[in-house]
Motif scaffolding. Structure first.
Motif, PDB file in Angstrom:
ATOM      1  N   SER A 101       0.817  -1.213   0.000  1.00  0.00           N
ATOM      2  CA  SER A 101       0.000   0.000   0.000  1.00  0.00           C
ATOM      3  C   SER A 101       0.855   1.269   0.000  1.00  0.00           C
ATOM      4  N   ASP A 102       0.263   2.345  -0.509  1.00  0.00           N
ATOM      5  CA  ASP A 102       0.958   3.636  -0.552  1.00  0.00           C
ATOM      6  C   ASP A 102       1.326   4.109   0.855  1.00  0.00           C
ATOM      7  N   GLU A 106       5.100   5.002   1.751  1.00  0.00           N
ATOM      8  CA  GLU A 106       5.412   6.377   2.152  1.00  0.00           C
ATOM      9  C   GLU A 106       6.134   6.392   3.505  1.00  0.00           C
TER      10      GLU A 106
END
Length: 370
Positions: A101-102, A106
């Motif tokens: 997932s982003d 991140e």
């Protein structure tokens, strides 16, 4: 990356979030009464990029330092939360390789994990400084390799052309050679067990010659390495392969295979019930310490600490290779024989070939940790 590769950043995140590293018992489970307090995690991402995560003693924050320069301070709970998200992404992913997932990506980038696969140094993927709460002793920069149960079972001993056991065949001719070499399985690969069965059916006699020549070492490196561990070990390892392929035995876990060797006693020794397991444990431990099939080994260990297992549940547990008896017993109980590709560039075995008027056949193997 694949599941095993994602396990490496997961382990770092989990350790920084939990601040505890539980030690494994001989069955591979976390011992709730034995754990280390994590003080620092170090990842050598590249030759010129060293990332250090210092766990503050006075609060639950982690200082992120890149090449001795403080970059940021992140609450430990964030590492734990992202570790849980990463675990969910790994367990829920489809396909061999995938992204996550982003949110996870991140955070990982913000935590200075720019290279998710750290540079392996002396078999270590990660270095940890930890305190033993029982005696307050601090162990600095313990090196661990990381094995992950999210993906395939990790390999302890990698196959190579040089690990192949070579046999001379009597009772062979070119027509029978072509017939046996044509036997393939449902996937179109060489059926080694099928070829061995036909060798037996045709009364062919195989005599062990030795192990394959390793061009880089300019000798039969695997045989030399086994001989250094124990002069009988080249014959013990050969019989392990022989029993699987030629006798039709189905056992592959190391303990069961060794028990069969004890019964057969191929080296005709006394006290085989203790000597054979000892030899095999020394082989497994040597493989972990850096012994390979293609390079001459001087017997010195590359191990600085041990290895960390990321279990299917997400638990992170450590095996100390330095506590060698317990570690050897763990390997003996949890390793099994695996039989790799017969491709000429990989295992290069299971095919009859002619050389100087003689016929030869090779068997090969690798060892995984279950």
């Amino acid at each position: 990356m694949n599941r095993g590769e994602w396990g490496e950043p997961y382990a770092a995140l989990r350790l920084l979030g939990d601040r505890k590293l539980f030690l494994s018992d001989e069955d591979g489970n976390a011992n709730p009464n034995e754990w280390m307090e994590v003080l620092k995690v170090v990842r050598q991402e590249t030759a010129d990029r060293l990332v250090t995560y210092n766990c503050n003693v006075n609060d639950m924050n982690v200082d992120v330092v890149v090449n001795e320069r403080h970059v940021s301070t992140i609450p430990a709970e964030y590492f734990l939360r992202i570790a849980e998200s990463l675990k969910e992404d790994i367990c829920g992913a489809k396909g061999r390789s995938f992204n996550v997932s982003d949110e996870v990506l991140e955070f990982i980038k913000g935590a200075e994990m720019h290279h998710l696969k750290a540079k392996s140094i002396e078999k270590s993927d990660i270095f940890i400084s930890a305190r033993d709460p029982r005696n307050s002793i601090v162990r600095e920069n313990i090196g661990f390799s990381i094995k992950c149960e999210f993906g395939e079972n990790p390999t302890l001993f990698n196959t190579a052309k040089a690990s192949a056991a070579k046999y001379r065949i009597s009772g062979m001719n070119s027509q029978l050679m072509d017939r046996i070499n044509s036997i393939i399985d449902a996937k179109g690969h060489a059926s080694v067990t099928g070829r061995c069965a036909l060798l037996r059916e045709n009364g062919c006699d195989l005599s062990f010659v030795g192990y394959e020549y390793a061009p880089r070492a300019k000798c039969c490196a695997f045989q030399e390495n086994l001989d250094q561990i124990n002069p009988r070990l080249p014959y013990v390892i050969e019989r392990m392969m022989w029993n699987h392929f030629m006798s039709g035995q189905t056992e592959i876990d190391i303990e069961s295979v060794t028990n069969r060797i004890i019964t057969e006693n191929p080296c005709d020794i006394s006290l085989g019930e203790s000597k054979y397991p000892y030899m095999v444990k020394m082989f497994l431990y040597s493989a972990y310490c850096g012994m390979t099939a293609s390079t001459l080994w001087d017997g010195r260990s590359n191990v600085k600490g041990g290895y960390i297992t990321v279990k299917e549940t997400g638990e992170v547990v450590a095996n100390y290779a330095l506590e060698s008896e317990s570690f050897k017993n763990f390997l003996f109980k949890h390793c099994y024989l695996d039989f790799p590709s017969t491709d000429p560039k990989h295992g290069d075995y299971g095919r009859i070939y002619e050389e100087n008027g003689e016929y030869y056949f090779k068997l090969n193997f690798q060892v995984r940790i279950k």
